[in-house]
Design a protein around this motif. Structure first.
Motif, PDB file in Angstrom:
ATOM      1  N   ASP B 108     -21.455 -23.937 -31.165  1.00  0.00           N
ATOM      2  CA  ASP B 108     -21.999 -24.544 -29.939  1.00  0.00           C
ATOM      3  C   ASP B 108     -23.454 -24.149 -29.764  1.00  0.00           C
ATOM      4  OD1 ASP B 108     -22.421 -25.721 -27.588  1.00  0.00           O
ATOM      5  OD2 ASP B 108     -21.049 -24.455 -26.407  1.00  0.00           O
ATOM      6  N   GLU B 109     -24.354 -25.140 -29.665  1.00  0.00           N
ATOM      7  CA  GLU B 109     -25.796 -24.836 -29.654  1.00  0.00           C
ATOM      8  C   GLU B 109     -26.222 -24.130 -28.381  1.00  0.00           C
ATOM      9  OE1 GLU B 109     -27.893 -28.404 -30.491  1.00  0.00           O
ATOM     10  OE2 GLU B 109     -27.145 -28.506 -32.570  1.00  0.00           O
ATOM     11  N   GLU B 110     -25.701 -24.586 -27.214  1.00  0.00           N
ATOM     12  CA  GLU B 110     -26.101 -23.985 -25.930  1.00  0.00           C
ATOM     13  C   GLU B 110     -25.702 -22.517 -25.853  1.00  0.00           C
ATOM     14  OE1 GLU B 110     -25.621 -25.894 -21.592  1.00  0.00           O
ATOM     15  OE2 GLU B 110     -26.049 -27.205 -23.307  1.00  0.00           O
ATOM     16  N   LEU B 111     -24.476 -22.279 -26.324  1.00  0.00           N
ATOM     17  CA  LEU B 111     -23.987 -20.909 -26.342  1.00  0.00           C
ATOM     18  C   LEU B 111     -24.870 -20.039 -27.238  1.00  0.00           C
ATOM     19  CD1 LEU B 111     -21.614 -19.155 -25.271  1.00  0.00           C
ATOM     20  CD2 LEU B 111     -20.459 -19.635 -27.425  1.00  0.00           C
ATOM     21  N   ALA B 112     -25.284 -20.628 -28.333  1.00  0.00           N
ATOM     22  CA  ALA B 112     -26.142 -19.907 -29.266  1.00  0.00           C
ATOM     23  C   ALA B 112     -27.457 -19.548 -28.607  1.00  0.00           C
ATOM     24  CB  ALA B 112     -26.393 -20.767 -30.505  1.00  0.00           C
ATOM     25  N   LEU B 113     -28.033 -20.484 -27.856  1.00  0.00           N
ATOM     26  CA  LEU B 113     -29.292 -20.232 -27.140  1.00  0.00           C
ATOM     27  C   LEU B 113     -29.133 -19.084 -26.161  1.00  0.00           C
ATOM     28  CD1 LEU B 113     -32.192 -21.302 -26.780  1.00  0.00           C
ATOM     29  CD2 LEU B 113     -31.318 -22.676 -24.873  1.00  0.00           C
ATOM     30  N   GLU B 114     -28.021 -19.145 -25.339  1.00  0.00           N
ATOM     31  CA  GLU B 114     -27.754 -18.079 -24.370  1.00  0.00           C
ATOM     32  C   GLU B 114     -27.688 -16.721 -25.049  1.00  0.00           C
ATOM     33  OE1 GLU B 114     -27.524 -18.030 -21.008  1.00  0.00           O
ATOM     34  OE2 GLU B 114     -28.335 -20.086 -21.222  1.00  0.00           O
ATOM     35  N   LYS B 115     -26.936 -16.686 -26.111  1.00  0.00           N
ATOM     36  CA  LYS B 115     -26.729 -15.409 -26.837  1.00  0.00           C
ATOM     37  C   LYS B 115     -28.055 -14.868 -27.342  1.00  0.00           C
ATOM     38  CE  LYS B 115     -22.172 -14.750 -27.058  1.00  0.00           C
ATOM     39  NZ  LYS B 115     -21.541 -13.489 -26.589  1.00  0.00           N
ATOM     40  N   THR B 116     -28.887 -15.791 -27.839  1.00  0.00           N
ATOM     41  CA  THR B 116     -30.188 -15.364 -28.370  1.00  0.00           C
ATOM     42  C   THR B 116     -31.042 -14.782 -27.278  1.00  0.00           C
ATOM     43  OG1 THR B 116     -29.995 -17.311 -29.772  1.00  0.00           O
ATOM     44  CG2 THR B 116     -32.051 -16.099 -29.909  1.00  0.00           C
ATOM     45  N   LYS B 117     -31.085 -15.493 -26.115  1.00  0.00           N
ATOM     46  CA  LYS B 117     -31.879 -15.008 -24.968  1.00  0.00           C
ATOM     47  C   LYS B 117     -31.416 -13.623 -24.556  1.00  0.00           C
ATOM     48  CE  LYS B 117     -33.494 -19.139 -22.515  1.00  0.00           C
ATOM     49  NZ  LYS B 117     -33.148 -20.051 -21.392  1.00  0.00           N
ATOM     50  N   GLU B 118     -30.094 -13.490 -24.458  1.00  0.00           N
ATOM     51  CA  GLU B 118     -29.517 -12.214 -24.058  1.00  0.00           C
ATOM     52  C   GLU B 118     -29.998 -11.081 -24.979  1.00  0.00           C
ATOM     53  OE1 GLU B 118     -25.043 -11.142 -23.851  1.00  0.00           O
ATOM     54  OE2 GLU B 118     -25.334 -12.910 -22.566  1.00  0.00           O
ATOM     55  N   THR B 119     -29.914 -11.377 -26.266  1.00  0.00           N
ATOM     56  CA  THR B 119     -30.299 -10.367 -27.261  1.00  0.00           C
ATOM     57  C   THR B 119     -31.764 -10.008 -27.116  1.00  0.00           C
ATOM     58  OG1 THR B 119     -28.839 -11.611 -28.713  1.00  0.00           O
ATOM     59  CG2 THR B 119     -30.031  -9.787 -29.700  1.00  0.00           C
ATOM     60  N   LEU B 120     -32.629 -11.044 -26.960  1.00  0.00           N
ATOM     61  CA  LEU B 120     -34.066 -10.783 -26.869  1.00  0.00           C
ATOM     62  C   LEU B 120     -34.378  -9.988 -25.606  1.00  0.00           C
ATOM     63  CD1 LEU B 120     -35.537 -14.159 -28.140  1.00  0.00           C
ATOM     64  CD2 LEU B 120     -35.556 -11.946 -29.291  1.00  0.00           C
ATOM     65  N   ASN B 121     -33.706 -10.337 -24.488  1.00  0.00           N
ATOM     66  CA  ASN B 121     -33.902  -9.586 -23.242  1.00  0.00           C
ATOM     67  C   ASN B 121     -33.575  -8.121 -23.424  1.00  0.00           C
ATOM     68  OD1 ASN B 121     -34.976 -11.290 -21.352  1.00  0.00           O
ATOM     69  ND2 ASN B 121     -32.985 -12.233 -20.863  1.00  0.00           N
ATOM     70  N   MET B 122     -32.453  -7.901 -24.079  1.00  0.00           N
ATOM     71  CA  MET B 122     -32.030  -6.531 -24.294  1.00  0.00           C
ATOM     72  C   MET B 122     -33.090  -5.759 -25.088  1.00  0.00           C
ATOM     73  SD  MET B 122     -28.311  -5.372 -25.659  1.00  0.00           S
ATOM     74  CE  MET B 122     -28.730  -5.237 -27.342  1.00  0.00           C
ATOM     75  N   VAL B 123     -33.626  -6.423 -26.082  1.00  0.00           N
ATOM     76  CA  VAL B 123     -34.643  -5.774 -26.919  1.00  0.00           C
ATOM     77  C   VAL B 123     -35.860  -5.416 -26.093  1.00  0.00           C
ATOM     78  CG1 VAL B 123     -36.253  -6.156 -28.839  1.00  0.00           C
ATOM     79  CG2 VAL B 123     -33.868  -6.832 -29.062  1.00  0.00           C
ATOM     80  N   SER B 124     -36.327  -6.378 -25.234  1.00  0.00           N
ATOM     81  CA  SER B 124     -37.549  -6.113 -24.469  1.00  0.00           C
ATOM     82  C   SER B 124     -37.309  -5.010 -23.436  1.00  0.00           C
ATOM     83  CB  SER B 124     -38.046  -7.401 -23.790  1.00  0.00           C
ATOM     84  OG  SER B 124     -37.104  -7.810 -22.824  1.00  0.00           O
ATOM     85  N   GLN B 125     -36.087  -4.976 -22.874  1.00  0.00           N
ATOM     86  CA  GLN B 125     -35.768  -3.911 -21.917  1.00  0.00           C
ATOM     87  C   GLN B 125     -35.908  -2.541 -22.582  1.00  0.00           C
ATOM     88  OE1 GLN B 125     -31.864  -4.572 -20.358  1.00  0.00           O
ATOM     89  NE2 GLN B 125     -32.595  -4.820 -18.269  1.00  0.00           N
ATOM     90  N   LEU B 126     -35.321  -2.449 -23.711  1.00  0.00           N
ATOM     91  CA  LEU B 126     -35.362  -1.177 -24.431  1.00  0.00           C
ATOM     92  C   LEU B 126     -36.791  -0.801 -24.769  1.00  0.00           C
ATOM     93  CD1 LEU B 126     -32.294  -1.519 -26.809  1.00  0.00           C
ATOM     94  CD2 LEU B 126     -32.545   0.063 -24.883  1.00  0.00           C
ATOM     95  N   MET B 127     -37.591  -1.820 -25.099  1.00  0.00           N
ATOM     96  CA  MET B 127     -39.006  -1.580 -25.398  1.00  0.00           C
ATOM     97  C   MET B 127     -39.695  -0.993 -24.173  1.00  0.00           C
ATOM     98  SD  MET B 127     -40.539  -2.407 -28.320  1.00  0.00           S
ATOM     99  CE  MET B 127     -42.089  -3.260 -28.077  1.00  0.00           C
ATOM    100  N   ASN B 128     -39.464  -1.578 -22.991  1.00  0.00           N
ATOM    101  CA  ASN B 128     -40.107  -1.100 -21.767  1.00  0.00           C
ATOM    102  C   ASN B 128     -39.696   0.321 -21.451  1.00  0.00           C
ATOM    103  OD1 ASN B 128     -41.554  -3.388 -21.355  1.00  0.00           O
ATOM    104  ND2 ASN B 128     -39.980  -4.375 -20.063  1.00  0.00           N
ATOM    105  N   GLU B 129     -38.420   0.607 -21.632  1.00  0.00           N
ATOM    106  CA  GLU B 129     -37.979   1.991 -21.389  1.00  0.00           C
ATOM    107  C   GLU B 129     -38.770   2.955 -22.268  1.00  0.00           C
ATOM    108  OE1 GLU B 129     -33.731   2.593 -21.796  1.00  0.00           O
ATOM    109  OE2 GLU B 129     -33.381   1.017 -20.304  1.00  0.00           O
ATOM    110  N   GLY B 130     -38.989   2.551 -23.459  1.00  0.00           N
ATOM    111  CA  GLY B 130     -39.736   3.386 -24.410  1.00  0.00           C
ATOM    112  C   GLY B 130     -41.159   3.589 -23.955  1.00  0.00           C
ATOM    113  N   THR B 131     -41.819   2.529 -23.499  1.00  0.00           N
ATOM    114  CA  THR B 131     -43.234   2.641 -23.110  1.00  0.00           C
ATOM    115  C   THR B 131     -43.392   3.431 -21.826  1.00  0.00           C
ATOM    116  OG1 THR B 131     -43.015   0.455 -22.144  1.00  0.00           O
ATOM    117  CG2 THR B 131     -44.103   0.603 -24.288  1.00  0.00           C
TER     118      THR B 131
END
Lengths: 169, 151
Positions: B108-131
């Motif tokens: 499912d393409e929409e689900l794939a988009l959601e999952k990708t966004k979720e993953t990228l958000n998680m990555v940026s959050q972790l980045m901010n915690e680090g900075t």
């Protein structure tokens, strides 16, 4: 040319080739290897050989060149030929011992000659080739061969006499 | 044979001017009889030559065997190279096929988009915690300015 025919041509010559190789390379093993190598070379060129007038002279020339190459490559790598020609002299009479001693001396004297004189002495006095054939084998003219032969014969005799007088005087 | 003739022949012999026939006469003379003392050196040389002629090659010459072995060796090396090359290609191919099968598990393409966004958000959050931890570096600058006065 069949293998059988080829060996018939080579067999009478192979001992002469071996003796020439032995004269130059000193070691029996090296001389045997060289002869074998040359025979293989001739075999691989068997179609061309058929057209040579004097196969024996050609075989001797190839042997000569091969041995000189061997000597050159040995000198370049600073290797001396080590030879172990052990012989089992059985019990023999005093005179025979003396004679074999003289023969060993002559062997040593011939070894000190320059390569060219060594080869010409071998070809003339031991194999008894005539001058024409020697000229063909050595790729030299006959006058030069006579001069070298004369030098070799005189040098051998002079060294022998020198050695004989050494004990007396 | 009288020794006068022999000595004449020997002179020619030393000059390299004797023919094969004359040398044969000399050889027979020296090998078959007693010689005067002053000709002894010649006798030894002729005996040496005669003895050297008996030297023979013990090994029989071969024409085939060495060559055959060389041929066999070259063919074996070619075969070995082929086997190794084919083996490498074969294993590379199968691993690539497996990787492609692993991809695209979500259809499912929409689900794939959601999952990708979720993953990228998680990555940026972790980045901010680090900075956020890097803010302490400012303290270092403050204290440094107190000690070293520029201008």
């Amino acid at each position: 040319m069949k293998e059988h025919n080829f060996l018939n041509i080579i067999n009478p010559v192979k001992d002469k080739m071996y003796r020439l190789a032995l004269r130059l390379l000193t070691s029996k093993e090296a001389a045997e290897d060289a002869t074998q190598e040359v025979i293989l070379k001739l075999w691989s060129r068997k179609e061309k050989i058929k057209h040579y007038a004097n196969i024996e002279a050609f075989a001797m020339t190839v042997t000569k060149n091969y041995c000189l190459d061997q000597l050159k490559s040995k000198q370049n790598s600073h290797l001396r030929i080590v030879h172990q020609n052990y012989q089992n002299h059985g019990p023999s009479l005093q005179s025979e011992v003396e004679l074999s001693d003289e023969m060993d001396w002559l062997q040593k004297i011939v070894e000190t000659l320059p390569e060219q004189q060594k080869m010409i002495f071998q070809l003339r006095d031991i194999e008894q080739y005539d001058y024409e054939e020697i000229a063909e084998i050595m790729e030299m003219n006959q006058t030069a061969i006579r001069v070298a032969l004369s030098r070799a014969r005189k040098a051998i005799r002079e060294n022998l006499i020198k050695k004989h007088n050494y004990g007396i005087r | 044979m009288e020794s006068g003739k022999i000595e004449k022949l020997l002179e020619l012999y030393d000059e390299g001017k004797t023919s094969l026939a004359e040398e044969k006469i000399l050889r027979e003379y020296f090998l078959n009889q007693e010689v005067p003392e002053h000709l002894r050196s010649y006798q030894l040389i002729f005996m040496f030559s005669a003895k050297q002629k008996n030297e023979t090659m013990e090994k029989a010459p071969k024409v085939r065997s060495n060559k055959a072995r060389k041929n066999w060796q070259s063919w074996a090396s070619i075969a070995a190279i082929l086997i190794v090359a084919l083996g490498v290609f074969y294993f590379n191919d199968t691993s690539q096929v497996l990787n492609e099968n692993d991809l695209g598990t979500i259809s499912d393409e929409e689900l794939a988009l959601e999952k990708t966004k979720e993953t990228l958000n998680m990555v940026s959050q972790l980045m901010n915690e680090g900075t956020a931890d890097l803010a302490y570096l400012k303290e270092f600058n403050k204290t440094k300015n107190k000690i070293i006065e520029i201008d």
